[in-house]
Write a protein that holds these residues in place. Structure first.
Motif, PDB file in Angstrom:
ATOM      1  N   LYS A  89       0.704   0.176   0.859  1.00  0.00           N
ATOM      2  CA  LYS A  89       1.626  -0.883   0.458  1.00  0.00           C
ATOM      3  C   LYS A  89       2.580  -0.402  -0.630  1.00  0.00           C
ATOM      4  O   LYS A  89       3.769  -0.721  -0.617  1.00  0.00           O
ATOM      5  CB  LYS A  89       0.840  -2.107  -0.030  1.00  0.00           C
ATOM      6  N   ILE A  90       2.033   0.364  -1.591  1.00  0.00           N
ATOM      7  CA  ILE A  90       2.879   0.912  -2.653  1.00  0.00           C
ATOM      8  C   ILE A  90       3.925   1.855  -2.056  1.00  0.00           C
ATOM      9  O   ILE A  90       5.107   1.810  -2.420  1.00  0.00           O
ATOM     10  CB  ILE A  90       2.017   1.647  -3.699  1.00  0.00           C
ATOM     11  N   ILE A  91       3.472   2.700  -1.128  1.00  0.00           N
ATOM     12  CA  ILE A  91       4.392   3.616  -0.462  1.00  0.00           C
ATOM     13  C   ILE A  91       5.469   2.840   0.302  1.00  0.00           C
ATOM     14  O   ILE A  91       6.642   3.231   0.337  1.00  0.00           O
ATOM     15  CB  ILE A  91       3.639   4.543   0.509  1.00  0.00           C
ATOM     16  N   SER A  92       5.072   1.709   0.898  1.00  0.00           N
ATOM     17  CA  SER A  92       6.040   0.909   1.649  1.00  0.00           C
ATOM     18  C   SER A  92       7.122   0.356   0.733  1.00  0.00           C
ATOM     19  O   SER A  92       8.296   0.288   1.124  1.00  0.00           O
ATOM     20  CB  SER A  92       5.339  -0.229   2.391  1.00  0.00           C
ATOM     21  N   LEU A 102      -4.596  -0.383   9.379  1.00  0.00           N
ATOM     22  CA  LEU A 102      -4.784   0.494   8.217  1.00  0.00           C
ATOM     23  C   LEU A 102      -3.549   0.501   7.334  1.00  0.00           C
ATOM     24  O   LEU A 102      -3.652   0.418   6.103  1.00  0.00           O
ATOM     25  CB  LEU A 102      -5.089   1.917   8.699  1.00  0.00           C
ATOM     26  N   LEU A 103      -2.382   0.556   7.942  1.00  0.00           N
ATOM     27  CA  LEU A 103      -1.142   0.594   7.175  1.00  0.00           C
ATOM     28  C   LEU A 103      -0.876  -0.724   6.453  1.00  0.00           C
ATOM     29  O   LEU A 103      -0.330  -0.738   5.352  1.00  0.00           O
ATOM     30  CB  LEU A 103       0.042   0.906   8.101  1.00  0.00           C
ATOM     31  N   SER A 104      -1.252  -1.833   7.069  1.00  0.00           N
ATOM     32  CA  SER A 104      -0.959  -3.140   6.475  1.00  0.00           C
ATOM     33  C   SER A 104      -2.004  -3.583   5.465  1.00  0.00           C
ATOM     34  O   SER A 104      -1.743  -4.471   4.653  1.00  0.00           O
ATOM     35  CB  SER A 104      -0.841  -4.199   7.582  1.00  0.00           C
ATOM     36  N   GLY A 105      -3.195  -2.954   5.473  1.00  0.00           N
ATOM     37  CA  GLY A 105      -4.257  -3.412   4.590  1.00  0.00           C
ATOM     38  C   GLY A 105      -4.624  -2.469   3.462  1.00  0.00           C
ATOM     39  O   GLY A 105      -5.472  -2.793   2.636  1.00  0.00           O
ATOM     40  N   ASN A 106      -3.975  -1.316   3.397  1.00  0.00           N
ATOM     41  CA  ASN A 106      -4.282  -0.317   2.378  1.00  0.00           C
ATOM     42  C   ASN A 106      -3.325  -0.461   1.201  1.00  0.00           C
ATOM     43  O   ASN A 106      -2.101  -0.428   1.363  1.00  0.00           O
ATOM     44  CB  ASN A 106      -4.168   1.082   3.003  1.00  0.00           C
ATOM     45  N   ILE A 107      -3.867  -0.610  -0.027  1.00  0.00           N
ATOM     46  CA  ILE A 107      -3.039  -0.837  -1.210  1.00  0.00           C
ATOM     47  C   ILE A 107      -2.138   0.354  -1.487  1.00  0.00           C
ATOM     48  O   ILE A 107      -0.979   0.205  -1.897  1.00  0.00           O
ATOM     49  CB  ILE A 107      -3.916  -1.153  -2.457  1.00  0.00           C
TER      50      ILE A 107
END
Length: 226
Positions: free
Chosen positions: A63-66, A55-60
């Motif tokens: 990704k922005i938050i990352s 979920l963390l690696s595939g959610n846009i």
């Protein structure tokens, strides 16, 4: 050329460090909540933790938050380094420079604690983030990258668990001073509710430290024994 007051007051180094620091405080809560899944029974923890990782690696949005996270980590570290160097070079001492009488030891050694945390982050990113993104990671029963297995194997070594726990205590002391300092820097530290800020900061620091420390100890003891 006249200086811009807005830039001086809002985007100063201390304000930037305070803002990035508070964002990192918020991220630590989210990160801890996700990692607490490792305390579930093994058969549930693997599926739950790996699904969470997907979920963390595939959610846009994630990704922005990352990207904001990466910027905050880098900006916070560089800003702290610049401020520390400038303070050491300053010829004029602060009015409270006899700090042993007025401050805690961790307040006087934020640079050392920050350096230890930076070294820990480099190891942490290498062992987990880099391996998950670029390593040859086995798949679980659902076809997801088995980050759970990577974590379990990492905590198989008692010295790694010890390093992790000691780093979390360094983080806790860093937070004890950093949270209150960030609130004060942003002008939110009013005498009327300063005691509430101190109490919240203290319990927040304790919770983050103990929460992250329990996980590697629990994993090591339940999977590998004493």
């Amino acid at each position: 050329m006249k200086s811009i007051p807005f830039l001086q007051s809002t985007l100063s180094r201390k304000n930037l460090m305070a803002l990035t620091g508070l964002f990192l405080c918020f991220f630590l809560i989210i990160h801890l909540l996700g990692n607490l899944q490792l305390l579930l029974p093994a058969e549930k923890a693997e599926a739950s933790f790996n699904s969470y990782s997907v979920l963390l690696s595939g959610n846009i949005f994630i990704k922005i938050i990352s990207y904001v996270l990466y910027f905050s980590l880098i900006a916070h570290a560089i800003d702290a380094l610049i401020i520390t160097i400038k303070n050491k070079k300053a010829t004029v001492k602060y009015a409270y420079d006899d700090r042993k009488k007025a401050s805690k030891w961790y307040s006087r050694n934020m640079g050392i604690l920050g350096t230890l945390l930076l070294l820990f982050l480099i190891i942490h990113f290498k062992d987990f983030w880099y391996v998950y993104k670029f390593g040859d990671v086995p798949l679980d029963a659902d076809g997801h990258k088995n980050l759970y297995l990577i974590v379990i194997n990492s905590f198989s070594s008692w010295w790694y668990v010890l390093l992790y726990v000691l780093s979390m205590f360094a983080l806790g002391y860093h937070l004890l001073h950093g949270f209150k300092s960030a609130v004060r820097t942003l002008g939110l530290y009013h005498p009327r509710y300063s005691s509430y800020v101190q109490t919240f900061g203290m319990w927040y620091s304790y919770s983050i430290t103990l929460g992250f420390s329990i996980i590697p100890i629990y994993v090591h003891l339940t999977h590998f024994g004493l």
